[in-house]
Scaffold this motif. Structure first.
Motif, short mmCIF file in Angstrom:
data_model
loop_
_atom_site.label_atom_id
_atom_site.label_comp_id
_atom_site.label_asym_id
_atom_site.label_seq_id
_atom_site.Cartn_x
_atom_site.Cartn_y
_atom_site.Cartn_z
N GLY A 181 26.83 43.79 32.04
CA GLY A 181 28.23 43.31 32.07
C GLY A 181 28.59 42.11 31.14
O GLY A 181 29.31 42.03 30.70
N CYS A 234 39.15 50.04 48.01
CA CYS A 234 39.76 48.94 47.88
C CYS A 234 41.00 48.64 48.69
O CYS A 234 41.28 47.68 49.42
N LEU A 242 46.02 43.04 47.77
CA LEU A 242 46.09 44.07 47.19
C LEU A 242 47.23 45.39 47.59
O LEU A 242 47.95 45.38 47.01
N VAL A 269 33.63 38.14 34.90
CA VAL A 269 34.39 38.88 33.90
C VAL A 269 35.43 37.92 33.37
O VAL A 269 35.49 37.86 32.07
N THR A 278 33.23 50.17 36.02
CA THR A 278 33.80 50.76 36.92
C THR A 278 32.62 50.64 38.38
O THR A 278 31.61 50.20 38.16
N PRO A 286 29.54 52.90 33.83
CA PRO A 286 29.37 52.99 35.36
C PRO A 286 28.61 52.17 36.29
O PRO A 286 27.52 51.52 35.76
N ALA A 287 28.79 52.10 37.49
CA ALA A 287 27.99 51.30 38.29
C ALA A 287 26.76 51.87 38.40
O ALA A 287 26.48 53.16 38.13
N LEU A 305 38.26 56.30 38.80
CA LEU A 305 38.49 54.92 38.36
C LEU A 305 38.28 54.69 36.62
O LEU A 305 39.00 53.97 36.19
N PHE A 320 38.50 46.31 34.26
CA PHE A 320 37.21 46.10 35.25
C PHE A 320 37.90 46.42 36.64
O PHE A 320 38.88 46.10 36.99
N THR A 321 37.06 47.19 37.17
CA THR A 321 37.34 47.42 38.67
C THR A 321 36.09 47.16 39.52
O THR A 321 34.99 47.70 39.20
N LYS A 350 41.93 47.51 56.40
CA LYS A 350 40.58 46.62 56.81
C LYS A 350 40.80 45.70 57.80
O LYS A 350 40.01 45.15 58.39
N ASN A 380 22.88 46.57 36.07
CA ASN A 380 23.82 45.40 36.16
C ASN A 380 23.39 44.28 35.17
O ASN A 380 23.83 43.03 35.23
N GLU A 405 41.03 44.84 38.34
CA GLU A 405 41.30 45.50 39.99
C GLU A 405 40.36 45.10 40.72
O GLU A 405 39.13 45.84 40.67
N LEU A 406 40.56 44.29 41.76
CA LEU A 406 39.27 43.56 42.56
C LEU A 406 39.61 43.96 44.14
O LEU A 406 40.22 44.97 44.35
N GLY A 407 38.96 43.36 44.79
CA GLY A 407 38.69 43.45 46.36
C GLY A 407 40.05 43.23 47.08
O GLY A 407 41.09 42.92 46.54
N GLY A 408 40.06 43.90 48.22
CA GLY A 408 41.37 43.36 49.11
C GLY A 408 40.82 43.38 50.53
O GLY A 408 39.62 43.62 51.00
#
Ligand code: NAD
Length: 472
Positions: free
Chosen positions: A204, A276, A400, A228, A143, A170-171, A151, A218-219, A280, A201, A242-245
């Motif tokens: 992963g 996400c 997204l 990943v 996450t 977690p992050a 998440l 994965f988010t 933007k 990190n 579940e990635l960026g947008g």
């Protein structure tokens, strides 16, 4: 804070091989220590999950669901404590932290109510073909730092209800709420069903390459998501990404500029833009462009930017130094290409505070328009022609979310149909519901989270095709 945070491995609250600082983004200073796992501790966590999984899968689904409901109840009972810790490690205002925890409770309950039933695919002439859905085994959750609690619940709920066991990571900048949740889970779940390991990190790649992990949920960013996917290939793991947008808001010409500017502002600036599916980039018809920009600037200037734990704060800090530097660089670059109407200068105080920033008159190729800023800054772009603006909105590697704002609902819905994204909201934003699947197209992701589709991602189809033996 003097809480002794520990990881959860095989039902035991476990210290790390070392510890690292967790920084409060509102002060820039460390306020707690996080235990750190090495490869051996990760292996212990995976082995515990693997040992526990057959027994968990054999546990009746009603019992598993009841335990997921107990997790939800336990989390709800301590909502204040979780929200306050979330604000300390993530930065978001306390009321928004409370919404995240309550959303997590609802998510767990929604999954606890879902079931996957066997499906009869054929039943003729004595031939019966049934598709069962069986668990995958050990699932890893990885996450990011923007919504560390909900998440995780988006993954834990479906994983447990369908009979999988989990290793959650977690992050590194927001591990503490996950560890606190581990303390609740220790008292509720059998040992090994949920394990939590923390890193800076390093884990992963070990998780995505691990032979005993069947799936990685994965988010995070698209860049890490690609890693990943690549490193999961070695063991043909299931992955959901579940990635960026870079979600566009398209404002149609029949709206009241003031009314919609307020909604677009909220969609861009909630959680200091670190969502996400935040808005933007905003595309506004030329005749209302000036009024719309000015209204956004007014809202930005009225924001209360402060420590999220202070009553009345509407925007907290950016979550970490690296993200702060990235957002600042994008704003500095945008200043040379367009006009900064509000914000733009970091607050002169400790912590990572950037006030809400509105930028107008940029070209579509400006980095602030093309890249995912993931911070409290919104470029506002002008358009004349609806077909042209739809093409501009779709001219992105991301897909997204997105929003369309219009009085004529049928017309707005038609425009929404032409936006190449997993979800497009019309006249609302971020209407996320645990019963509605959520997914990204293009480089915004792979597979679904939430809803029945999200539940099925934690299962594999197991077809049993049977026919009676004829008499000998
Ligand atoms: P990130 O990709 O840097 O990190 C996410 C997680 O991946 C962290 O736990 C990190 O430790 C881990 N990680 C790092 N290297 C790894 C590796 N090689 N293999 C596996 N895992 C590794 O993302 P972030 O900066 O924490 O989060 C922000 C990003 O997340 C933004 O792009 C945002 O759009 C995205 N996001 C997407 C969604 C969604 O549902 N689509 C939701 C929230 C955030």
């Amino acid at each position: 804070m003097d809480h002794d945070f520990r990881m959860l491995i095989d039902g035991e609250l476990t210290p790390g091989v070392s510890q690292f600082d967790v920084v409060n983004p509102a002060t820039g200073a460390a306020f707690a220590q996080c235990p750190k796992a090495d490869e051996a501790l990760l292996d212990r966590a995976v082995a515990a999950a693997k040992r526990a999984q057959p027994g968990w899968a054999a546990t009746p689904v009603e019992t598993r669901a009841a335990l997921v409901n107990q997790l939800a109840d336990a989390l709800e009972a301590r909502i204040g404590e979780f929200a306050s810790l979330l604000t300390s490690e993530q930065g978001k205002p306390l009321d928004q932290a409370g919404y995240e925890i309550m959303g997590s409770v609802f998510t767990l309950r929604a999954f606890a109510a879902m079931r996957v039933e066997p499906k009869v695919l054929k039943d003729e002439g004595g031939n019966r073909v049934v598709e069962h859905r069986t668990p995958l085994g050990v699932v890893a959750s990885i996450t990011p730092w923007n919504f560390p609690v909900i998440l995780l619940m988006n993954k834990l709920g479906p994983a447990l209800v369908t009979g999988n066991c989990m290793v959650a990571k977690p992050a590194p900048t927001t591990p503490l709420t996950t560890l606190l949740f581990g303390e609740l889970a220790q008292a509720i779940l059998p040992p090994g069903v949920l394990n939590i390991v923390c890193d800076q990190n390093e884990l992963g790649a070990l998780i995505t390459g691990h032979p005993d992990i069947a799936k990685v949920a994965f988010t995070g960013s698209t860049a890490t998501g690609k890693k990943v996917m690549a490193s999961s290939a070695g063991t043909v793991k299931r992955v959901t990404l579940e990635l960026g947008g870079n979600d566009a808001a398209i404002v149609l010409d029949d709206v009241d500029a003031r009314q919609v500017a307020q909604k677009v502002y909220q969609g861009a600036m909630t959680n200091a833009g670190q969502i996400c599916i935040a808005i933007k980039r905003a595309y506004v018809p030329a005749p209302m462009y000036d009024e719309f920009c000015d209204e956004l600037a007014k809202l930005a200037n009225a924001a209360i930017v402060d420590d999220g734990s202070k009553q009345g704060t509407t925007i907290g800090p950016i979550q970490n130094q690296m993200q702060f530097d990235k957002v600042k660089a994008l704003i500095d670059d945008a200043r040379t290409r367009g006009t900064v109407l509000a914000g733009g200068d970091a607050l002169d105080r400790p912590g990572y505070f950037m006030p809400p920033t509105i930028v107008r008159d940029l070209d579509d190729d400006a980095p602030l328009v093309r890249e995912e800023q993931f911070g409290p800054v919104l470029p506002v772009l002008k358009y004349d022609d609806i077909d042209d603006v739809i093409a501009r909105a779709n001219d992105s590697d991301y897909g997204l979310g997105g929003t369309v704002w219009g009085k004529d609902l049928a017309r707005a819905t038609d425009v929404a149909m032409r936006i190449d994204s997993g979800t497009v909201w019309v006249n609302q934003h971020m209407a996320i519901d645990a019963n509605i699947p959520f997914r990204g197209v293009k480089q915004s992701g792979l597979g679904a989270e939430l809803g029945e589709a999200g539940l099925l991602e934690y299962t594999q189809a197991h077809i049993v095709n049977a026919i009676a033996l004829e008499d000998a």
